[in-house]
Design an enzyme around this catalytic site. Structure first.
Site, PDB file in Angstrom:
ATOM      1  N   PRO A 180       1.189  -1.338  -0.163  1.00 51.34           N
ATOM      2  CG  PRO A 180      -0.448  -1.279   1.656  1.00 51.34           C
ATOM      3  CD  PRO A 180       0.762  -1.666   1.312  1.00 51.34           C
ATOM      4  CD  GLU A 181       5.605   1.786  -1.650  1.00 47.81           C
ATOM      5  OE1 GLU A 181       6.228   2.340  -2.219  1.00 47.81           O
ATOM      6  OE2 GLU A 181       5.929   0.992  -0.830  1.00 47.81           O
TER       7      GLU A 181
ATOM      8  NE  ARG B  16       9.603  -1.097   5.393  1.00 49.12           N
ATOM      9  CZ  ARG B  16       8.284  -0.465   4.853  1.00 49.12           C
ATOM     10  NH1 ARG B  16       8.508   0.864   4.971  1.00 49.12           N
ATOM     11  NH2 ARG B  16       7.707  -0.536   3.612  1.00 49.12           N
TER      12      ARG B  16
ATOM     13  CE  LYS C  93       3.726   5.801   2.126  1.00 50.67           C
ATOM     14  NZ  LYS C  93       4.578   4.805   2.633  1.00 50.67           N
TER      15      LYS C  93
END
Ligand SMILES: [Zn+2]
Length: 259
Positions: A2-3, A249, A55
């Protein structure tokens, strides 16, 4: 992942179902909302806007009420004809809005809140959001200014994830931007010129806008999730993967052709 493109795609699918309509039914099956009485508070109110910013997704209802959602890495929006099978278990639905014989469903949260427009304007995190890379009116100059206000020792890959600098880029698009612009994600932002900083967003913006239209994000992955495979551009090295930034990340890059 989900970006920003995923969220714009969700908004584009939700808009024709909800915009200008008073939903027939609103349910919040998740126990955490049991005491919040959203169905009563939203009953009879028309949906006046369906907006994405980075987002974040906002459903604006008549009377100054706003549903705000952020999917982080786990959540999802879906639109299905009423009665059709959902992609996730109904037990995982946090919000179900029924209108025009369709169900708009938000699964697995993890951020879902009802707030007023006034509160949105005073919300520090929402106020601080940078220009939306997927939006029609993405402002490159604001992006550059925010990038220069950030810590100059920060790696450019990590800096691109900061939603105050540019809203909508997540881990996947960060890696793809650096690869396409041939810039090492570990290079400190102080050593990235303005032209290079612009090349990073210009490399992915059209792809993200395409993905926002059709929802097919995965076809643009050249390095993300491809550690160990030979670089598709230079063929000289294998794609590497290593955690970056405070959140560790994973970032993916070619050590041979990204400088
Ligand atoms: Zn390469």
């Amino acid at each position: 992942m989900p970006e920003g493109d995923t969220i714009h795609h969700a908004a584009n699918r939700i808009r024709p179902v909800l915009l200008g309509r008073v939903p027939d039914e609103i349910r919040t099956p998740h126990p955490r909302f049991a005491a919040d009485r959203w169905p009563e508070r939203l009953a009879g109110r028309e949906v006046e806007a369906v907006e994405a910013h980075g987002k974040h997704l906002f459903l604006r209802f008549a009377g100054d009420l706003l549903l705000h959602s952020h999917l982080r890495m786990t959540g999802a929006w879906t639109v299905r004809a009423a009665g059709a099978r959902w992609p996730r278990s109904p037990r995982r639905a946090w919000l179900v809005i029924h209108a025009d014989d369709q169900d708009v469903v938000q699964f697995d949260g993890p951020v879902l809140e009802l707030l007023t427009e006034t509160r949105r304007r005073f919300d520090q995190r929402l106020r601080a959001l940078g220009p939306d890379i997927v939006a029609d009116d993405f402002d490159e100059q604001v992006y550059l200014r925010r990038l220069r206000e950030d810590d100059p020792t920060r790696g450019i890959g990590d800096a691109l994830l900061d939603q105050r600098t540019v809203a909508g880029i997540g881990n996947l698009w960060k890696a793809e931007a650096c690869f396409r612009a041939a810039i090492d994600p570990w290079r400190p932002t102080a050593q990235v010129t303005d032209d290079e900083a612009l090349a990073l967003v210009r490399a992915i913006r059209p792809l993200m806008r395409e993905s926002a239209r059709d929802g097919h994000q995965a076809r643009f992955q050249q390095v993300y999730g491809r550690a160990g495979r030979r670089c598709p551009r230079c063929g000289e090295a294998a794609i590497r993967r290593r955690g970056q930034g405070d959140d560790n990340r994973p970032t993916y890059w070619c050590p041979a052709c990204q400088r």
